[in-house]
Design an enzyme around this catalytic site. Sequence first.
Site: not given
Ligand code: CAA
Length: 257
Positions: A65, A108, A111, A131
């Site tokens: 998400a 998500g 999921e 999460e």
């Molecule tokens: N939401 C918003 N933006 C996201 C994102 C997310 N879930 N995942 C990645 N991005 C964005 C980053 O913020 C970044 O944007 P900017 O360039 O503007 O900073 C861009 O995508 C590229 O990401 P990274 O620079 O972080 O890339 P990386 O290779 O260093 O890391 C990653 C990759 C490990 C996937 C890391 O991006 C990450 O940890 N993302 C979040 C994963 C996460 O926590 N997901 C769960 C979300 S909550 C949820 O999903 C609730 C549910 O149950 C529905």
Amino acid sequence: MSFLIVEKEVRPGVALIRLNRPESLNALNRALVGELTETLLSLDKEDSVRAIVITGNERAFAAGADIKEMANDGVVDMLLLDQFQRWDQIKRLKKPLIAAVSGYALGGGCELAMLCDIIIASETAQFGQPEIKIGVIPGAGGTQRLTRAIGKSRAMEYILTGRFFSAKQAEAWGLVSRVVPVELYLEEALNLAAEIAAMPPIAVQLAKQAVNKAYELSLEEGLHFERRNFYLLFATEDQKEGMRAFMEKRPPQWKGK
Ligand code: CAA
């Protein structure tokens, strides 16, 4: 602005939906999830569409998400938006859904893949429910579907630590059907979708329904449901055609009736 690329007839009877928000690793913002749900509902109604493949790009199926979008929300925003009811709409689709996953399938994204009927993974795929690391828990089915797919102990381990697991692990634990080299994951998913699309569609629909009931009903209720769907198929022209074609040693011509 569209966050999807939709192509029909990529194979006979197969529609392909690409999540297309690469700059955010296909993070599932509300607009994307809304568009995805509406597109799926509309494809589900089209007779010419017999199977649907959902994919992302090589780097990410979807990284979850959109954290930036929800970071400042309160509980009332969450309740009023009730974003996850979209997931229930997708769950009710009749057509088979195949996820072709490469790269990140997190939160998500994981999921969404698990909501599909079949997952084909590239060997680069990474799954996880991270999460916990941002102060919440999976909210779109992760605690339930991951547990049913890989078992309680592993689901606890990965949901409580937020660690990722590999495509190979996902395959060994039964979360995905198959892991293939990255060049082939989409091809493999499309070919599988085409094979399903060539089957009698009402039988495909009733089989999908019955398999999904295995997650929700007791064995006795599930067997009863399966039996009812089996008997129902004897009202279709395709059942007569399929059995006649077998006896006449010729390929069947399905009518979808
Ligand atoms: N939401 C918003 N933006 C996201 C994102 C997310 N879930 N995942 C990645 N991005 C964005 C980053 O913020 C970044 O944007 P900017 O360039 O503007 O900073 C861009 O995508 C590229 O990401 P990274 O620079 O972080 O890339 P990386 O290779 O260093 O890391 C990653 C990759 C490990 C996937 C890391 O991006 C990450 O940890 N993302 C979040 C994963 C996460 O926590 N997901 C769960 C979300 S909550 C949820 O999903 C609730 C549910 O149950 C529905």
